[in-house]
Design a protein around this motif. Structure first.
Motif, PDB file in Angstrom:
ATOM      1  N   ASP A 104       2.946 -10.502  34.773  1.00 16.78           N
ATOM      2  CA  ASP A 104       4.394 -10.362  34.957  1.00 16.78           C
ATOM      3  C   ASP A 104       5.153 -11.092  33.858  1.00 16.78           C
ATOM      4  O   ASP A 104       6.190 -10.616  33.384  1.00 16.78           O
ATOM      5  CB  ASP A 104       4.801 -10.911  36.328  1.00 16.78           C
ATOM      6  CG  ASP A 104       4.376  -9.996  37.466  1.00 16.78           C
ATOM      7  OD1 ASP A 104       4.089  -8.811  37.190  1.00 16.78           O
ATOM      8  OD2 ASP A 104       4.325 -10.458  38.620  1.00 16.78           O
ATOM      9  N   SER A 214       7.193   2.117  49.270  1.00 18.69           N
ATOM     10  CA  SER A 214       6.951   2.972  48.118  1.00 18.69           C
ATOM     11  C   SER A 214       5.600   3.654  48.262  1.00 18.69           C
ATOM     12  O   SER A 214       4.664   3.087  48.834  1.00 18.69           O
ATOM     13  CB  SER A 214       6.983   2.154  46.825  1.00 18.69           C
ATOM     14  OG  SER A 214       8.257   1.568  46.647  1.00 18.69           O
ATOM     15  N   SER A 311      13.002  -3.029  35.579  1.00 21.43           N
ATOM     16  CA  SER A 311      11.646  -2.787  36.083  1.00 21.43           C
ATOM     17  C   SER A 311      10.635  -3.708  35.410  1.00 21.43           C
ATOM     18  O   SER A 311       9.685  -4.170  36.052  1.00 21.43           O
ATOM     19  CB  SER A 311      11.257  -1.323  35.870  1.00 21.43           C
ATOM     20  OG  SER A 311      11.163  -1.015  34.487  1.00 21.43           O
ATOM     21  N   LYS A 314      10.594  -7.128  37.087  1.00 22.80           N
ATOM     22  CA  LYS A 314      10.145  -7.234  38.479  1.00 22.80           C
ATOM     23  C   LYS A 314       8.794  -7.937  38.552  1.00 22.80           C
ATOM     24  O   LYS A 314       7.941  -7.761  37.689  1.00 22.80           O
ATOM     25  CB  LYS A 314      10.032  -5.845  39.110  1.00 22.80           C
ATOM     26  CG  LYS A 314      11.357  -5.184  39.416  1.00 22.80           C
ATOM     27  CD  LYS A 314      11.122  -3.818  40.051  1.00 22.80           C
ATOM     28  CE  LYS A 314      12.433  -3.107  40.339  1.00 22.80           C
ATOM     29  NZ  LYS A 314      12.204  -1.742  40.895  1.00 22.80           N
ATOM     30  N   ARG A 317       4.612  -6.387  41.514  1.00 22.19           N
ATOM     31  CA  ARG A 317       4.408  -4.952  41.680  1.00 22.19           C
ATOM     32  C   ARG A 317       2.929  -4.620  41.689  1.00 22.19           C
ATOM     33  O   ARG A 317       2.113  -5.280  41.026  1.00 22.19           O
ATOM     34  CB  ARG A 317       5.079  -4.174  40.537  1.00 22.19           C
ATOM     35  CG  ARG A 317       6.587  -4.157  40.564  1.00 22.19           C
ATOM     36  CD  ARG A 317       7.142  -3.281  39.454  1.00 22.19           C
ATOM     37  NE  ARG A 317       6.800  -3.789  38.131  1.00 22.19           N
ATOM     38  CZ  ARG A 317       6.985  -3.120  37.001  1.00 22.19           C
ATOM     39  NH1 ARG A 317       7.486  -1.898  37.039  1.00 22.19           N
ATOM     40  NH2 ARG A 317       6.658  -3.647  35.836  1.00 22.19           N
ATOM     41  N   THR A 318       2.594  -3.584  42.436  1.00 25.01           N
ATOM     42  CA  THR A 318       1.214  -3.098  42.430  1.00 25.01           C
ATOM     43  C   THR A 318       0.971  -2.297  41.160  1.00 25.01           C
ATOM     44  O   THR A 318       1.917  -1.900  40.458  1.00 25.01           O
ATOM     45  CB  THR A 318       0.942  -2.211  43.655  1.00 25.01           C
ATOM     46  OG1 THR A 318       1.763  -1.032  43.562  1.00 25.01           O
ATOM     47  CG2 THR A 318       1.277  -2.948  44.949  1.00 25.01           C
ATOM     48  N   GLU A 321       2.770   0.974  41.337  1.00 20.28           N
ATOM     49  CA  GLU A 321       4.213   0.867  41.100  1.00 20.28           C
ATOM     50  C   GLU A 321       4.512   0.684  39.613  1.00 20.28           C
ATOM     51  O   GLU A 321       5.479   1.262  39.092  1.00 20.28           O
ATOM     52  CB  GLU A 321       4.783  -0.297  41.915  1.00 20.28           C
ATOM     53  CG  GLU A 321       4.808  -0.039  43.415  1.00 20.28           C
ATOM     54  CD  GLU A 321       5.230  -1.262  44.205  1.00 20.28           C
ATOM     55  OE1 GLU A 321       5.793  -1.090  45.296  1.00 20.28           O
ATOM     56  OE2 GLU A 321       5.000  -2.398  43.734  1.00 20.28           O
ATOM     57  N   ASP A 325       6.703   3.385  37.588  1.00 21.21           N
ATOM     58  CA  ASP A 325       7.910   2.957  36.866  1.00 21.21           C
ATOM     59  C   ASP A 325       7.795   3.282  35.379  1.00 21.21           C
ATOM     60  O   ASP A 325       8.765   3.749  34.752  1.00 21.21           O
ATOM     61  CB  ASP A 325       8.124   1.452  37.053  1.00 21.21           C
ATOM     62  CG  ASP A 325       8.613   1.105  38.458  1.00 21.21           C
ATOM     63  OD1 ASP A 325       9.026   2.031  39.174  1.00 21.21           O
ATOM     64  OD2 ASP A 325       8.575  -0.087  38.832  1.00 21.21           O
TER      65      ASP A 325
END
Length: 415
Positions: A104, A214, A311, A314, A317-318, A321, A325
C-alpha cells in the motif's frame, strides 16, 4: 472681322499654358508610373482600382489573422503533445501499480507521483497564447478556463462535487474577414468529453446481491462483436452458485430487470449478449453483480486522474479489488488519452488548412494587384510617346507666341 492684337496675345498665351499643363501632366505620369492619379483622370478606372485596393486590404487583414491563428494552433498542438507525454507517464505508473507484489505504501508513492503529474496537466490546460488569451479557453473566459476546487463528499464519503471544472464557453474563437481561422481550442471537447468505457459501452463492478460487498471477481472493458445488435440499453450480469458449478444471467435493466441471456460460468468465461462480449475473471462468488451501460461523451481528464489517485491511496484492498480498480482506471486513462490525441489531430488538420488558405490569399492578392495595375498603371511606351508629342506641341506653341509677339505697330514701323 478684325482681331485685336491683345486678343491674339491672350489666345497665344492661353494655348501656351494649356500645352505646358498637358506636358507637365505627361511628365508627372512618367515620373509616377501611374496613368490614373485621381478620380477625374478616368472615373471608371479609378473605381476599378479602388475595388482592387479594398480587396488587397482585406487580404492583408486576413493574412494577419491567419498568422495569429497559426501561432495559436502551433502552441495548442505543442500543449496537447506535452499533455499526452504526461498522460503516458501516468499510465506507466498505473501499470506498475497493478503489480501484486506492491505494498500500500508503494502505491501511495505512485499516487503522489500521479498527483504531481496531474498538477502539471492542469497548468497545460490553462496555458496562455502569449496575447492575453488561453489556448483552451473555448469561446472566452474571464479568467483561467480550468479551476481546481476542493472535493466535496457526502456523509458516506462519496464524492458529490469539487475537482477541476471548465469555466469557459464551449466552442472556439475564430477570426478573419475572408475565411474563419481558429484562435482557440474547445477546452471542454479536449479535456471533458472523452467517450467513457470502450467507446460503445462501459462495464463496472456492482455489489454482491447477497453480502452487499464488492464482487470477488472482476470484469474487463469488453468489446463489440456485432454493432448491429448493440441496443444501447443498460444490463447487469449476476453470478449464481459457487465454483465449480456456477451460472451467469444477464438482465436488461432498461426493460425492467428482464433476463435476456444465461449460461454456465467458468473462470475467465466470456459473456456474450446483444452484440457485446466481456470477460468476467477472478474468483466470483454467488451473488456477484457486474454492470454494463451505454458509453457517454462525458469522461473528464481530471476526474479520471482524481479517481486514480484516490484508488491508489486506498489501503487494505484485496488483490481482486486492486485488479478491478486498475482495469477501470487504465481503461479511462486510455479513453482520455485517445480523445486528447484526436483533438491534437484536429488541430494539426487546421494547421494544414491554414497553409492552404495562405496560398489562396496570396493568389487572390496577386490577382487584385494585377487588377489595380491594369486600371491605373501607365503603359511606359505609350507614356513616353505622349510626352514627346506634348513636348513637340509645347515647342510649336512657343514658336507661335514668339511670332505673335512681333505683331505690333511699333514692330511694323521698325520694319
Amino acid at each position: 472681322m478684325r482681331l485685336s492684337t491683345a486678343n491674339m496675345f491672350d489666345a497665344s498665351i492661353a494655348t501656351l499654358q494649356r500645352r505646358q499643363e498637358a506636358m507637365q501632366d505627361a511628365q508627372e505620369r512618367l515620373t509616377t508610373g501611374k496613368r490614373v492619379s485621381k478620380a477625374s483622370d478616368d472615373p471608371t478606372a479609378a473605381a476599378r482600382a479602388e475595388r482592387a485596393r479594398t480587396s488587397i486590404g482585406q487580404v492583408d487583414a486576413s493574412q494577419r489573422a491567419l498568422d495569429a491563428s497559426r501561432n495559436s494552433m502551433t502552441l495548442a498542438e505543442s500543449a496537447l503533445g506535452d499533455a499526452n507525454e504526461l498522460m503516458q507517464q501516468i499510465r506507466e505508473s498505473l501499470v506498475a501499480a497493478g503489480n501484486a507484489s506492491y505494498s500500500d505504501d508503494e502505491r501511495k508513492g505512485l499516487a503522489n507521483k500521479v498527483e504531481g503529474l496531474r498538477n502539471q496537466l492542469l497548468a497545460i490546460a490553462n496555458r496562455t497564447d502569449g496575447a492575453g488569451g488561453y489556448l483552451f479557453g473555448g469561446q472566452g473566459t474571464t479568467g483561467t478556463p480550468f479551476l481546481d476546487s476542493p472535493v466535496q463528499r457526502d456523509a458516506s464519503g462519496a464524492r458529490i462535487g469539487g475537482g477541476v471544472g471548465f469555466e469557459g464557453v464551449g466552442g472556439a474563437v475564430t477570426t478573419g474577414n475572408i475565411e474563419n481561422y481558429p484562435m482557440s481550442v474547445d477546452g471542454r471537447l479536449a479535456w471533458e468529453q472523452a467517450r467513457s468505457g470502450n467507446g460503445t459501452f462501459e462495464t463496472g463492478a456492482g455489489q454482491n446481491a447477497i453480502t452487499g460487498k464488492s464482487p470477488a471477481g472482476y470484469i474487463d472493458s469488453g468489446r463489440v462483436t456485432d454493432p448491429a445488435q448493440v441496443t444501447g440499453n443498460s444490463y447487469s450480469i449476476v453470478i449464481s452458485g459457487n465454483a465449480p458449478s456456477q451460472t451467469y444471467t444477464v438482465f436488461d435493466e432498461t426493460q425492467g430487470h428482464v433476463p435476456v441471456a444465461s449460461d454456465n460460468y467458468t473462470a475467465g468465461n466470456t459473456v456474450k449478449f446483444a452484440g457485446m462480449a466481456m470477460t468476467v475473471a477472478g474468483a466470483p462468488v454467488d451473488g456477484d453483480t457486474f454492470t454494463v451501460k451505454p458509453a457517454t461523451a462525458s469522461l473528464k481528464v481530471f476526474d479520471v486522474l482524481d479517481r486514480t489517485i484516490e484508488s491508489l491511496k486506498k489501503t487494505g484492498r484485496t488483490g481482486t479489488e486492486v485488479t478491478q480498480d486498475n482495469l477501470v482506471n487504465l481503461r479511462d486513462i486510455d479513453a482520455v488519452m485517445g480523445n486528447l490525441s484526436n483533438v491534437r489531430s484536429q488541430v494539426g488538420e487546421q494547421m494544414n488548412n491554414l497553409d492552404g488558405s495562405e496560398s489562396r490569399l496570396q493568389t487572390l492578392k496577386v490577382y487584385n494587384q494585377a487588377e489595380q495595375s491594369a486600371a491605373e498603371d501607365l503603359d511606359m511606351t505609350q507614356g513616353i510617346s505622349d510626352f514627346q508629342n506634348q513636348q513637340t506641341g509645347y515647342d510649336a506653341a512657343l514658336k507661335t507666341y514668339s511670332m505673335v509677339q512681333r505683331m505690333s505697330l511699333f514692330q511694323y514701323l521698325n520694319t
